[in-house]
Structures are given as C-alpha cells and as structure tokens.
Design an enzyme around this catalytic site. Sequence first.
Site, mmCIF file in Angstrom:
data_model
loop_
_atom_site.group_PDB
_atom_site.id
_atom_site.type_symbol
_atom_site.label_atom_id
_atom_site.label_comp_id
_atom_site.label_asym_id
_atom_site.label_seq_id
_atom_site.Cartn_x
_atom_site.Cartn_y
_atom_site.Cartn_z
ATOM 1 N N TYR A 118 0.788 -1.227 0.000
ATOM 2 C CA TYR A 118 0.000 0.000 0.000
ATOM 3 C C TYR A 118 0.826 1.286 0.000
ATOM 4 C CZ TYR A 118 -3.662 -3.312 1.094
ATOM 5 O OH TYR A 118 -4.528 -4.379 1.049
ATOM 6 N N HIS B 205 -8.775 1.240 -5.908
ATOM 7 C CA HIS B 205 -7.982 0.318 -5.092
ATOM 8 C C HIS B 205 -6.523 0.678 -5.271
ATOM 9 C CE1 HIS B 205 -11.408 -2.147 -4.158
ATOM 10 N NE2 HIS B 205 -11.750 -2.050 -5.428
#
Length: 145
Positions: A24, A102
């Site tokens: 991430y 996302h």
Amino acid sequence: MATNILLLNGPNLNLLGSREPEVYGSATLADVEHEAKRVASAAGAQLSCFQSNHEGALIDRIHAAKSEGIDAIVINPGGLTHTSVALRDALSGIGLPVVEVHISNIHRREDFRHHSYISGIAAGVICGLGVDGYRVAIDFVIKKL
C-alpha cells in the site's frame, strides 16, 4: 462537471502508511485526503472525506450524500469490496455516479480479491496505481461526470 465530491474509504484504510507498506505504500490516509482535496480545489470542486471500519457507518454516510448535494462518490471500499452486497445496494440506491479505487491491483492478489460487488455499478474502476489512483479518480469525476 461534478463540483461536490465525497471520498469514502472503508475498513483498515486508516492504517495506510503502516499497514503492509510493500503493498500500500508509505502515504497515510491524511496524506491521501490532503492531496485529494488539493486536486479538487484546484479544479474548482469541493471534496469531503469519510473513513470508517464499520459497514453501517459507510452506508449511513452514503445515504446522506444525496440530500447533501453530493454530485459523485469516489470510494475505496477496502475489504468490503469483496463481501458487501449492502454497500453495493446503498451506492446503487442513491443513484449518484461512483468511481471505485484500489491502491493495489486486486487482480494480482489472492483469488478472493478478484471479485468486486461495487465494480458492476461503478462508472469507472481504478486499481494498481497506488495512491495516485485517487487523483485519477477525482480528475475523472470532475471532468467526465
């Protein structure tokens, strides 16, 4: 032109910057929200942000959006992407344009992440661009929706 945008982030996105940085990245949720507001403001739009680890809180926020004059929603549903028919129904039920974001490429990850309940009702889906995907989504919403 969408001028009033709601940015929603689902479960565990409050951990950005510390949760699996190899997946991430190092940007925090505060970094993401600050940049999103900057992008929107530079285009003459307003952007409000909401994050919750609770499905019902996200659904309540979605329900309130239409009466607040929100023009479009950018959402990273987190893990609810793959499990929540209720979140999909809430987004579909208010009739506002939705762009799904996302940070990682969900199609290169575990099999259970390959399916999204949100994608079928979204005007667009952005995945795998890291936190830059938020900027792309906001730019798209402002220019195209």
